[in-house]
Design a protein around this motif. Structure first.
Motif, PDB file in Angstrom:
ATOM      1  N   ARG A   1       0.874  -1.175   0.000  1.00 56.76           N
ATOM      2  CA  ARG A   1       0.000   0.000   0.000  1.00 56.76           C
ATOM      3  C   ARG A   1       0.911   1.225   0.000  1.00 56.76           C
ATOM      4  NH1 ARG A   1      -2.004  -2.654   5.527  1.00 56.76           N
ATOM      5  NH2 ARG A   1      -2.387  -4.730   4.682  1.00 56.76           N
ATOM      6  N   VAL A   2       1.108   1.814  -1.147  1.00 55.54           N
ATOM      7  CA  VAL A   2       1.994   2.978  -1.231  1.00 55.54           C
ATOM      8  C   VAL A   2       1.242   4.273  -0.975  1.00 55.54           C
ATOM      9  CG1 VAL A   2       3.644   1.812  -2.733  1.00 55.54           C
ATOM     10  CG2 VAL A   2       1.753   3.082  -3.746  1.00 55.54           C
ATOM     11  N   VAL A   3      -0.053   4.263  -1.202  1.00 55.65           N
ATOM     12  CA  VAL A   3      -0.927   5.384  -0.825  1.00 55.65           C
ATOM     13  C   VAL A   3      -2.126   4.770  -0.115  1.00 55.65           C
ATOM     14  CG1 VAL A   3      -2.369   7.298  -1.581  1.00 55.65           C
ATOM     15  CG2 VAL A   3      -0.214   6.828  -2.767  1.00 55.65           C
ATOM     16  N   SER A   4      -2.281   5.090   1.158  1.00 58.08           N
ATOM     17  CA  SER A   4      -3.366   4.511   1.937  1.00 58.08           C
ATOM     18  C   SER A   4      -4.612   5.377   1.846  1.00 58.08           C
ATOM     19  CB  SER A   4      -2.933   4.365   3.403  1.00 58.08           C
ATOM     20  OG  SER A   4      -1.822   3.508   3.528  1.00 58.08           O
ATOM     21  N   GLY A   5      -5.719   4.828   2.333  1.00 57.93           N
ATOM     22  CA  GLY A   5      -6.949   5.587   2.396  1.00 57.93           C
ATOM     23  C   GLY A   5      -7.990   5.048   1.437  1.00 57.93           C
ATOM     24  N   TYR A   6      -9.110   5.763   1.384  1.00 57.63           N
ATOM     25  CA  TYR A   6     -10.226   5.298   0.570  1.00 57.63           C
ATOM     26  C   TYR A   6      -9.995   5.489  -0.921  1.00 57.63           C
ATOM     27  CZ  TYR A   6     -12.886   4.413   4.778  1.00 57.63           C
ATOM     28  OH  TYR A   6     -13.313   3.896   5.978  1.00 57.63           O
ATOM     29  N   ASN A   7      -8.924   6.180  -1.290  1.00 56.72           N
ATOM     30  CA  ASN A   7      -8.492   6.256  -2.692  1.00 56.72           C
ATOM     31  C   ASN A   7      -7.037   5.775  -2.706  1.00 56.72           C
ATOM     32  OD1 ASN A   7      -8.405   6.759  -5.424  1.00 56.72           O
ATOM     33  ND2 ASN A   7      -8.227   8.987  -5.204  1.00 56.72           N
ATOM     34  N   ALA A   8      -6.867   4.458  -2.628  1.00 54.93           N
ATOM     35  CA  ALA A   8      -5.561   3.855  -2.358  1.00 54.93           C
ATOM     36  C   ALA A   8      -4.825   3.506  -3.645  1.00 54.93           C
ATOM     37  CB  ALA A   8      -5.738   2.595  -1.514  1.00 54.93           C
ATOM     38  N   THR A   9      -3.507   3.484  -3.533  1.00 52.01           N
ATOM     39  CA  THR A   9      -2.643   2.996  -4.610  1.00 52.01           C
ATOM     40  C   THR A   9      -1.820   1.841  -4.069  1.00 52.01           C
ATOM     41  OG1 THR A   9      -2.493   5.192  -5.617  1.00 52.01           O
ATOM     42  CG2 THR A   9      -0.804   3.574  -6.227  1.00 52.01           C
ATOM     43  N   LEU A  10      -1.822   0.735  -4.804  1.00 49.88           N
ATOM     44  CA  LEU A  10      -1.088  -0.458  -4.400  1.00 49.88           C
ATOM     45  C   LEU A  10      -0.168  -0.876  -5.532  1.00 49.88           C
ATOM     46  CD1 LEU A  10      -4.429  -0.965  -3.542  1.00 49.88           C
ATOM     47  CD2 LEU A  10      -3.202  -2.476  -1.987  1.00 49.88           C
ATOM     48  N   GLU A  11       1.097  -1.096  -5.215  1.00 50.56           N
ATOM     49  CA  GLU A  11       2.082  -1.493  -6.224  1.00 50.56           C
ATOM     50  C   GLU A  11       2.765  -2.773  -5.783  1.00 50.56           C
ATOM     51  OE1 GLU A  11       4.739   1.747  -6.839  1.00 50.56           O
ATOM     52  OE2 GLU A  11       3.221   3.027  -7.785  1.00 50.56           O
ATOM     53  N   LEU A  12       3.315  -3.513  -6.753  1.00 50.42           N
ATOM     54  CA  LEU A  12       3.973  -4.769  -6.438  1.00 50.42           C
ATOM     55  C   LEU A  12       5.048  -4.581  -5.377  1.00 50.42           C
ATOM     56  CD1 LEU A  12       4.486  -6.319 -10.008  1.00 50.42           C
ATOM     57  CD2 LEU A  12       2.851  -7.054  -8.262  1.00 50.42           C
ATOM     58  N   LYS A  13       5.146  -5.585  -4.487  1.00 51.96           N
ATOM     59  CA  LYS A  13       6.245  -5.558  -3.525  1.00 51.96           C
ATOM     60  C   LYS A  13       7.584  -5.610  -4.260  1.00 51.96           C
ATOM     61  CE  LYS A  13       3.973  -7.649   0.479  1.00 51.96           C
ATOM     62  NZ  LYS A  13       4.287  -6.535   1.403  1.00 51.96           N
ATOM     63  N   LYS A  14       8.618  -5.095  -3.642  1.00 51.73           N
ATOM     64  CA  LYS A  14       9.945  -5.092  -4.258  1.00 51.73           C
ATOM     65  C   LYS A  14      10.435  -6.526  -4.462  1.00 51.73           C
ATOM     66  CE  LYS A  14      11.198  -0.530  -2.498  1.00 51.73           C
ATOM     67  NZ  LYS A  14      12.132   0.267  -1.668  1.00 51.73           N
ATOM     68  N   ASN A  15      10.993  -6.768  -5.628  1.00 53.57           N
ATOM     69  CA  ASN A  15      11.415  -8.111  -6.029  1.00 53.57           C
ATOM     70  C   ASN A  15      12.826  -8.388  -5.513  1.00 53.57           C
ATOM     71  OD1 ASN A  15      12.096 -10.485  -7.391  1.00 53.57           O
ATOM     72  ND2 ASN A  15      10.932  -9.893  -9.228  1.00 53.57           N
ATOM     73  N   ILE A  16      12.969  -9.428  -4.691  1.00 52.50           N
ATOM     74  CA  ILE A  16      14.282  -9.727  -4.110  1.00 52.50           C
ATOM     75  C   ILE A  16      15.277 -10.199  -5.171  1.00 52.50           C
ATOM     76  CG2 ILE A  16      13.295 -10.275  -1.869  1.00 52.50           C
ATOM     77  CD1 ILE A  16      13.631 -13.242  -2.557  1.00 52.50           C
ATOM     78  N   TYR A  17      14.789 -10.588  -6.358  1.00 54.99           N
ATOM     79  CA  TYR A  17      15.691 -11.039  -7.422  1.00 54.99           C
ATOM     80  C   TYR A  17      16.051  -9.913  -8.382  1.00 54.99           C
ATOM     81  CZ  TYR A  17      14.062 -15.545  -5.709  1.00 54.99           C
ATOM     82  OH  TYR A  17      13.753 -16.623  -4.905  1.00 54.99           O
ATOM     83  N   SER A  18      15.542  -8.737  -8.131  1.00 55.13           N
ATOM     84  CA  SER A  18      15.846  -7.596  -8.986  1.00 55.13           C
ATOM     85  C   SER A  18      17.173  -6.969  -8.564  1.00 55.13           C
ATOM     86  CB  SER A  18      14.726  -6.553  -8.888  1.00 55.13           C
ATOM     87  OG  SER A  18      15.118  -5.340  -9.482  1.00 55.13           O
ATOM     88  N   THR A  19      18.053  -6.758  -9.532  1.00 55.17           N
ATOM     89  CA  THR A  19      19.355  -6.143  -9.235  1.00 55.17           C
ATOM     90  C   THR A  19      19.178  -4.776  -8.592  1.00 55.17           C
ATOM     91  OG1 THR A  19      20.336  -7.287 -11.126  1.00 55.17           O
ATOM     92  CG2 THR A  19      21.536  -5.383 -10.239  1.00 55.17           C
ATOM     93  N   TYR A  20      18.157  -4.068  -9.021  1.00 60.17           N
ATOM     94  CA  TYR A  20      17.911  -2.723  -8.501  1.00 60.17           C
ATOM     95  C   TYR A  20      16.765  -2.699  -7.465  1.00 60.17           C
ATOM     96  CZ  TYR A  20      20.744  -1.616 -12.566  1.00 60.17           C
ATOM     97  OH  TYR A  20      21.760  -1.576 -13.500  1.00 60.17           O
ATOM     98  N   TYR A  21      16.337  -3.874  -7.014  1.00 55.62           N
ATOM     99  CA  TYR A  21      15.293  -4.011  -6.015  1.00 55.62           C
ATOM    100  C   TYR A  21      14.032  -3.255  -6.458  1.00 55.62           C
ATOM    101  CZ  TYR A  21      13.784  -5.320  -1.291  1.00 55.62           C
ATOM    102  OH  TYR A  21      13.152  -5.898  -0.212  1.00 55.62           O
ATOM    103  N   ARG A  22      13.661  -3.525  -7.713  1.00 51.00           N
ATOM    104  CA  ARG A  22      12.528  -2.846  -8.313  1.00 51.00           C
ATOM    105  C   ARG A  22      11.207  -3.508  -7.899  1.00 51.00           C
ATOM    106  NH1 ARG A  22      13.049   1.875 -10.467  1.00 51.00           N
ATOM    107  NH2 ARG A  22      11.530   1.392 -12.100  1.00 51.00           N
ATOM    108  N   ARG A  23      10.102  -2.734  -8.013  1.00 53.85           N
ATOM    109  CA  ARG A  23       8.757  -3.294  -7.808  1.00 53.85           C
ATOM    110  C   ARG A  23       8.308  -3.919  -9.132  1.00 53.85           C
ATOM    111  NH1 ARG A  23       6.392  -1.741  -3.093  1.00 53.85           N
ATOM    112  NH2 ARG A  23       7.280   0.060  -1.996  1.00 53.85           N
ATOM    113  N   SER A  24       8.943  -5.007  -9.486  1.00 54.26           N
ATOM    114  CA  SER A  24       8.720  -5.563 -10.809  1.00 54.26           C
ATOM    115  C   SER A  24       8.511  -7.070 -10.729  1.00 54.26           C
ATOM    116  CB  SER A  24       9.907  -5.256 -11.724  1.00 54.26           C
ATOM    117  OG  SER A  24      11.097  -5.808 -11.189  1.00 54.26           O
ATOM    118  N   HIS A  25       7.935  -7.580 -11.811  1.00 53.97           N
ATOM    119  CA  HIS A  25       7.807  -9.025 -12.010  1.00 53.97           C
ATOM    120  C   HIS A  25       8.466  -9.330 -13.360  1.00 53.97           C
ATOM    121  CE1 HIS A  25       6.211 -13.063 -12.319  1.00 53.97           C
ATOM    122  NE2 HIS A  25       5.739 -12.757 -13.535  1.00 53.97           N
TER     123      HIS A  25
END
Length: 568
Positions: A493-517
């Motif tokens: 939950r990167v932006v909480s509240g009743y108008n929330a934004t949710l992004e992928l958790k940071k990928n432990i296999y990403s060289t740059y620790y990106r929120r990616s799949h």
């Protein structure tokens, strides 16, 4: 009959052998408070002796606040044989007919074997409201009332009835021995044009009416918020003073509970709800109460009002633990005197199946594109909460006759019910796009083997107060290379509240620790569709959820971005 005789014999043994333990089992709860103050100087023809007091008791049916017994007068003294009085009429009786009927002699009263505490205070001899409550809320007092009214003890304390208590004073007025309640004293003073108050005001218009008053409103009478040590008017006495209420712990409403088990996610704000049905009506005078006991904490919902035979949801909001486990939730209604329920909540950790580390040698030559799933959605929810409001019914009461006739108005109204209706809805959208490290991507087209990002916007719209709902707190994304099964990724939950934004958790296999799949390098040239399940927007009637899909287009692979040549 044998059971009643046995109980009476046991009661007599308690009285004579163990008087200190007579209050060992108190079935009642008192809605009684009191005050009073100093006394003025009397005369030989207008006087009162401290301790010459008593209590009028009337059994009231709880469902409609109607008297169901002839009032009985209890006192620890022996009143004069030729005492003047007005019969035995309750305060409610005077509300519908305010006429006083004088009587002399033939006064029926009961002298309990266990003496009553002092009822009416004086400056030097204050009454103890705690002793008064303890006496009249006791099993002894309930059995005494049952014996003299003919109402079986078990029925009396079942919750179908309550006791109306009214303090009585026995005194001398104009050289005549009299006994009267505070309400009768006020009505008599009005009939006399104020003479009673002028001679006996410290008793009849201070200490007697202030001996008992309500802590919370009941029977159409308000809680007293005025002075507890000053003289009061006739109207104040008639409308709010000189009364107390005893209710019994095993009282209606008989709240029947319907409860279901739940599955929750770890570290999530959730709502646990039950449906309660009231066997008899709940009013602001006699509200319901539900307590949820969860992991050592209690959450109590009070002031529940419901018409007889009707239902509503009752809930609490709480946060689940950070570790997966099974939680037992105990629910009790009205302090445990009505129904109870047990709810099993299974707390799960969705972060236990993240995809494995992809490699350049991964292959899947027989792969075919799977169908995109669609889990059950709940996009809207509706619920309601009962409320009660007082509908006054003013009636004109006549007093006296002929030229001495006078009137006053009384409110014989009752509670009516309405509902507040609430709703909530969930809307969500998602965007899947190539990660910025996929430098050869163009718009939504990219080569396989690179990462993608998924951002979810989840909006909960509701007309309810904040304690009724939660916002969408979790989103789970599934991917076509795993047939939308086996492995998945959670969102933060990167932006909480009743108008929330949710992004992928940071990928432990990403060289740059990106929120990616990372898309698999072997994925064919095709549409790569992501599927996300947005969940944990809780309401009193369940969880809102929504399916969200988006896509990127795969053309070629990461190997096409590499050129192998001899080193110069």
């Amino acid at each position: 009959m044998k059971n009643r005789l046995f109980r009476l014999l046991c009661l007599m043994l308690v009285v004579f052998l163990f008087p200190v333990s007579a209050y060992a089992n108190d079935p009642g709860e008192g809605n009684i408070d009191g005050g009073g103050g100093g006394m003025g100087q009397g005369t030989s023809s207008n006087t009162w002796t401290p301790g010459h007091d008593g209590v009028r008791v009337t059994v009231i049916r709880d469902s409609d606040n109607a008297p169901v017994s002839v009032p009985i007068d209890l006192t620890s003294i022996t009143p004069a044989v030729n005492i003047g009085h007005f019969g035995q009429v309750s305060k409610i009786g005077y509300r519908s007919n305010g006429t006083l009927t004088p009587h002399f002699g033939s006064y029926d009263c009961i002298q309990p074997d266990i003496a009553m505490p002092r009822i009416v205070s004086t400056g030097d001899n204050p009454a103890s409201i705690e002793e008064i409550k303890r006496y009249f809320c006791s099993e002894y007092a309930a059995q005494l009332v049952a014996n003299y009214t003919g109402i079986p003890y078990e029925d009396l304390i079942s919750g179908d009835y309550k006791l109306l208590l009214e303090p009585i004073a026995y005194f001398t007025f104009n050289s005549t021995k009299v006994g009267m309640t505070a309400t009768e004293a006020a009505l008599y003073n009005m009939q006399l044009g104020g003479t009673l108050r002028s001679y006996m005001g410290s008793l009849t218009h201070k200490n007697l009416p202030l001996a008992m008053f309500l802590e919370t409103s009941d029977l159409g009478y308000p809680a007293w918020s005025g002075s507890t040590s000053s003289h009061v008017s006739d109207d104040q006495i008639i409308s709010a003073l000189g009364l107390g209420i005893v209710r019994y712990k095993e009282q209606p409403p008989d709240l029947e509970v319907e409860a279901a088990d739940y599955e929750y996610r770890t570290d999530t704000e959730v709502i646990t709800a039950i449906t309660v049905t009231a066997g008899s009506r709940l009013t602001p005078d006699n509200p319901g109460r539900v307590t949820f006991s969860i992991m050592g904490s209690t959450y109590t919902v009070t002031d529940i009002v419901i018409p007889a035979g009707s239902s509503q949801v009752v809930w609490c909001k709480w946060r689940t633990p950070t570790e997966p486990q099974t939680v037992t939730i105990n629910v009790t209604c009205n302090g445990g005197s009505a129904s109870a329920a047990t709810i099993t909540a299974k707390i799960v950790d969705l972060n236990e199946s993240p995809p494995p580390n992809p490699t350049a040698r991964d292959r899947n030559d027989d792969y075919t594109l799977p169908s995109v799933p669609s889990k059950p959605q709940q996009l809207t929810a509706e619920w309601s909460v009962w409320y009660a409001y007082w509908v006054p019914k003013w009636e004109k009461c006549r007093h006296g006759s002929g030229k001495d006739r006078w009137y006053h108005w009384v409110d014989n109204g009752d509670w009516a019910y309405g509902r507040d209706y609430y709703s909530a809805s969930l809307t969500a959208s998602g965007v899947a796009q190539p990660d910025e490290k996929a430098v050869t991507a163009s718009g939504k087209t990219m080569k396989s083997g690179y990462g993608i990002n998924i951002s979810i916007n989840a909006r909960v719209s509701t007309s309810a107060p904040a304690n009724h709902t939660t916002w969408a707190q979790n989103a789970v994304s599934y991917f076509p290379e795993f047939a939308y099964d086996t492995y998945w990724r959670l969102h933060d939950r990167v932006v909480s509240g009743y108008n929330a934004t949710l992004e992928l958790k940071k990928n432990i296999y990403s060289t740059y620790y990106r929120r990616s799949h990372f898309t698999p390098v072997w994925f064919p040239n095709a549409t790569y569709t992501t599927y996300t399940y947005v969940i944990d927007a809780w309401t009193p009637v369940g969880m809102l959820s929504m399916n969200v899909t988006d896509y990127v287009t795969i053309r070629q692979s990461v190997f096409d971005d590499w050129h192998v040549a001899p080193k110069n």
